[in-house]
Design an enzyme around this catalytic site. Structure first.
Site, PDB file in Angstrom:
ATOM      1  CE1 TYR A   1      -9.195  -2.846  -0.582  1.00 54.37           C
ATOM      2  CE2 TYR A   1      -8.422  -1.104  -2.033  1.00 54.37           C
ATOM      3  CZ  TYR A   1      -8.167  -2.146  -1.148  1.00 54.37           C
ATOM      4  OH  TYR A   1      -6.872  -2.491  -0.862  1.00 54.37           O
TER       5      TYR A   1
ATOM      6  CD  GLU B   1      -8.701  -9.378  -3.730  1.00 56.39           C
ATOM      7  OE1 GLU B   1      -9.512  -8.907  -2.929  1.00 56.39           O
ATOM      8  OE2 GLU B   1      -7.572  -9.802  -3.381  1.00 56.39           O
TER       9      GLU B   1
ATOM     10  CG  ASN C   1      -3.531  -2.425   6.895  1.00 57.07           C
ATOM     11  OD1 ASN C   1      -3.330  -2.235   5.702  1.00 57.07           O
ATOM     12  ND2 ASN C   1      -4.626  -3.019   7.330  1.00 57.07           N
TER      13      ASN C   1
ATOM     14  CG  HIS D   1      -5.493  -6.089  -0.356  1.00 54.17           C
ATOM     15  ND1 HIS D   1      -6.759  -6.046   0.179  1.00 54.17           N
ATOM     16  CD2 HIS D   1      -5.541  -6.996  -1.372  1.00 54.17           C
ATOM     17  CE1 HIS D   1      -7.544  -6.881  -0.504  1.00 54.17           C
ATOM     18  NE2 HIS D   1      -6.826  -7.457  -1.443  1.00 54.17           N
TER      19      HIS D   1
ATOM     20  CE  LYS E   1      -3.974  -2.089   2.331  1.00 56.71           C
ATOM     21  NZ  LYS E   1      -4.864  -1.968   3.507  1.00 56.71           N
TER      22      LYS E   1
END
Length: 140
Positions: free
Chosen positions: A51, A128, A114, A117, A11
């Site tokens: 998302y 995905e 965080n 993913h 990320k």
């Protein structure tokens, strides 16, 4: 045990801090192979589509805004039980709850920033992976 594939995204918080190599070292040390990888800057539309399953949840707007705030590294990982292995090495979504040595325990800044993913099932991994990669881009 079954060899499978999963999607991993490093990320914007991690790419901003030049952690791509460190994250990849953790993944490879866990026995996962990186068989496709690309660095890209998601558009608003791409982040909303990716998302979309979370569209009705309170955190959706903040998640999309965060994911378009800088470049990401999308990659396909392959290995024995790759989905579960990747989720184990990532650690809990909230880094405060992540086990020591996991990617999120080491590198995450917050529950939103965080670091990574990862797909949550083999079925979602296939969807995905196809979102980011054509078959020609995956070298297994």
């Amino acid at each position: 045990m079954a060899t499978e594939r999963t999607l991993s995204i490093i990320k914007p918080d991690a790419t901003r801090r030049n952690l791509t190599g460190k994250v990849n070292a953790c993944l490879e040390a866990a026995g996962l192979r990186i068989i496709a990888q690309k660095r890209l800057w998601l558009t608003q539309a791409q982040a909303e589509a990716f998302y979309g399953v979370h569209r009705e949840r309170g955190f959706f707007r903040d998640l999309v805004t965060f994911m378009v705030s800088g470049p990401v590294v999308a990659q396909v990982l392959e290995g024995e039980n790759a989905v579960a292995s990747n989720r184990e090495i990532m650690g809990a979504t909230n880094p405060a709850n992540a086990a020591p040595g996991t990617i999120r325990a080491q590198f995450a800044e917050s529950i939103e920033a965080n670091t990574v993913h990862g797909s949550d099932s083999a079925e979602n991994a296939a969807v995905e992976i196809a979102f980011f990669f054509s078959g020609l881009e995956i070298v297994g």
